[in-house]
Enzyme design. Structure first.
Site, PDB file in Angstrom:
ATOM      1  CG  HIS A 110      -1.592  -1.153   1.636  1.00 29.15           C
ATOM      2  ND1 HIS A 110      -2.959  -1.282   1.489  1.00 29.15           N
ATOM      3  CD2 HIS A 110      -1.176  -2.334   2.184  1.00 29.15           C
ATOM      4  CE1 HIS A 110      -3.345  -2.477   1.921  1.00 29.15           C
ATOM      5  NE2 HIS A 110      -2.281  -3.122   2.346  1.00 29.15           N
ATOM      6  CE1 TYR A 111      -2.154   5.976  -2.264  1.00 25.13           C
ATOM      7  CE2 TYR A 111      -0.805   5.471  -4.180  1.00 25.13           C
ATOM      8  CZ  TYR A 111      -1.979   5.946  -3.624  1.00 25.13           C
ATOM      9  OH  TYR A 111      -2.993   6.384  -4.441  1.00 25.13           O
ATOM     10  CB  THR A 112       0.693   6.238   4.178  1.00 29.23           C
ATOM     11  OG1 THR A 112       1.625   7.230   3.712  1.00 29.23           O
ATOM     12  CG2 THR A 112       1.456   5.027   4.714  1.00 29.23           C
ATOM     13  CD  GLU A 174      -0.798   1.392   4.450  1.00 33.18           C
ATOM     14  OE1 GLU A 174      -0.340   2.204   3.610  1.00 33.18           O
ATOM     15  OE2 GLU A 174      -2.004   1.110   4.544  1.00 33.18           O
ATOM     16  CG  ASP A 232      -3.292   1.669  -1.837  1.00 33.12           C
ATOM     17  OD1 ASP A 232      -4.457   1.521  -2.249  1.00 33.12           O
ATOM     18  OD2 ASP A 232      -2.890   1.187  -0.768  1.00 33.12           O
TER      19      ASP A 232
END
Length: 341
Positions: A110-112, A174, A232
């Site tokens: 994921h990205y935050t 993340e 993401d």
């Protein structure tokens, strides 16, 4: 008188001798048993089991006695958790059974969409979490937020191939990244990932995938498992770099893709593009590869978003949600390389 005494004495003597003879006849004389030689039998010695180790009263089992070819593994990467029923004692006389494997079957990236400090706050203090957070501060630290043996709340409603609700079976990573900005017409501009961050992600993924025997087909983007609602880690996440330099995840073979592309462009690909039968076939192929998608026979919103998610991962230079000949050829090459088992 003398004659009488003589007769009595003689009778006593005869009786006494007779009794002794009878006693000798009834005396038990034990026989020496004849021992028959036993036939030698071969016994298969049970393989010694590796021992459970104990440190400060906490038990661990750190070896594998199962068959990895069957995807079985008895190694424990944490302490052994056991029941404590009242009035009874749980023993590990026969521990461990060889028929077991890991619950951790997927790795989801994921990205935050937040800076470092806010990413930490949200992922530790709110109703969302991940097992690991890869910062962007230039150091050599990776933050662990959740025990690998526990569920983190990172995947949400999710599907890949035959599996759903991947929080149950995945480890979430993340990555601190701003995500994207959108202009007035909704066009997205995504933010690049720092090279040092990518190296951290690669080292982390390699370690986890090796320990839990997670296959390339199960190292995925959040957008792969939830394409209608997530983007993401986006099209700028370097999946090909991870595949080429670190042997992480999936990627297609260029020659195979080119063969499919030559075939697609030599036929009436564009002519049949809006044919419901062709659309149904595309949806079927996306579903076959792994995406959760209904087979509507229409270029509906969920199909376009699924194609877009596929392009984010495997065709990032043009992720417009349109199934053109190149995207279709990449999909075919991937299905051939990574068939559903």
């Amino acid at each position: 008188m003398r004659k009488t005494l003589y007769i009595i004495g003689l009778s006593t003597l005869v009786f006494s001798c007779t009794s002794q003879q009878n006693a000798k006849k009834k005396q038990y004389i034990p026989r020496t048993p004849v021992v028959q030689p036993k036939t030698a039998t071969k016994t298969t010695a049970e393989k010694p089991r590796s021992q459970i180790t104990s440190e400060h009263g906490v038990e661990f089992f750190t070896t594998n006695i199962a068959d990895p070819a069957k995807n079985d593994n008895t190694t424990s990467y944490g302490s052994i958790v056991s029941a404590k029923p009242a009035g009874y004692k749980v023993v590990k006389t026969y521990f461990p059974a060889i028929a077991q494997n890991f619950r951790q079957r997927y790795l989801i990236l994921h990205y935050t969409a937040l800076p470092d400090d806010k990413s930490i706050t949200v992922l530790t203090q709110q109703a969302v979490s991940a097992h690991y957070l890869v910062n962007n501060t230039g150091d050599n630290e990776i933050y662990q937020l959740v025990d690998e043996n526990k569920r983190a709340y990172h995947a949400g409603v999710s599907t890949w191939r035959a599996d759903k609700n991947l929080n149950d079976t995945s480890i979430g990573i993340e990555i601190v990244n701003a995500g994207f900005t959108a202009d007035a017409v909704g066009k997205r501009t995504f933010m690049a990932f720092d090279d040092a961050q990518v190296k951290k992600v690669a080292a982390l993924v390699k370690d986890i995938a090796a320990r839990y025997q997670i296959p390339a087909t199960n190292i995925l983007a959040h957008s792969d498992i939830a394409p209608t609602r997530k983007q993401d880690p986006g099209p700028l996440f370097p999946w090909k770099k991870l595949y080429d330099e670190y042997q992480i995840g999936m990627w297609y073979d260029e020659a195979t893709k080119q063969s499919f592309y030559d075939l697609a462009t030599s036929t009436d690909f564009q002519v049949k593009y809006n044919d419901p039968t062709f659309i149904f076939n595309v949806q079927t192929q996306l579903q076959k590869f792994g995406y959760g998608l209904d087979l509507s026979g229409k270029w509906d919103d969920s199909t376009k978003k699924t194609i877009e998610a596929f392009q984010y991962h495997f065709r990032p230079q043009n992720s417009d949600g349109i199934m053109d000949a190149e995207t279709f050829s990449i999909l075919q090459a991937l299905i051939l390389k990574y068939p559903t088992k």
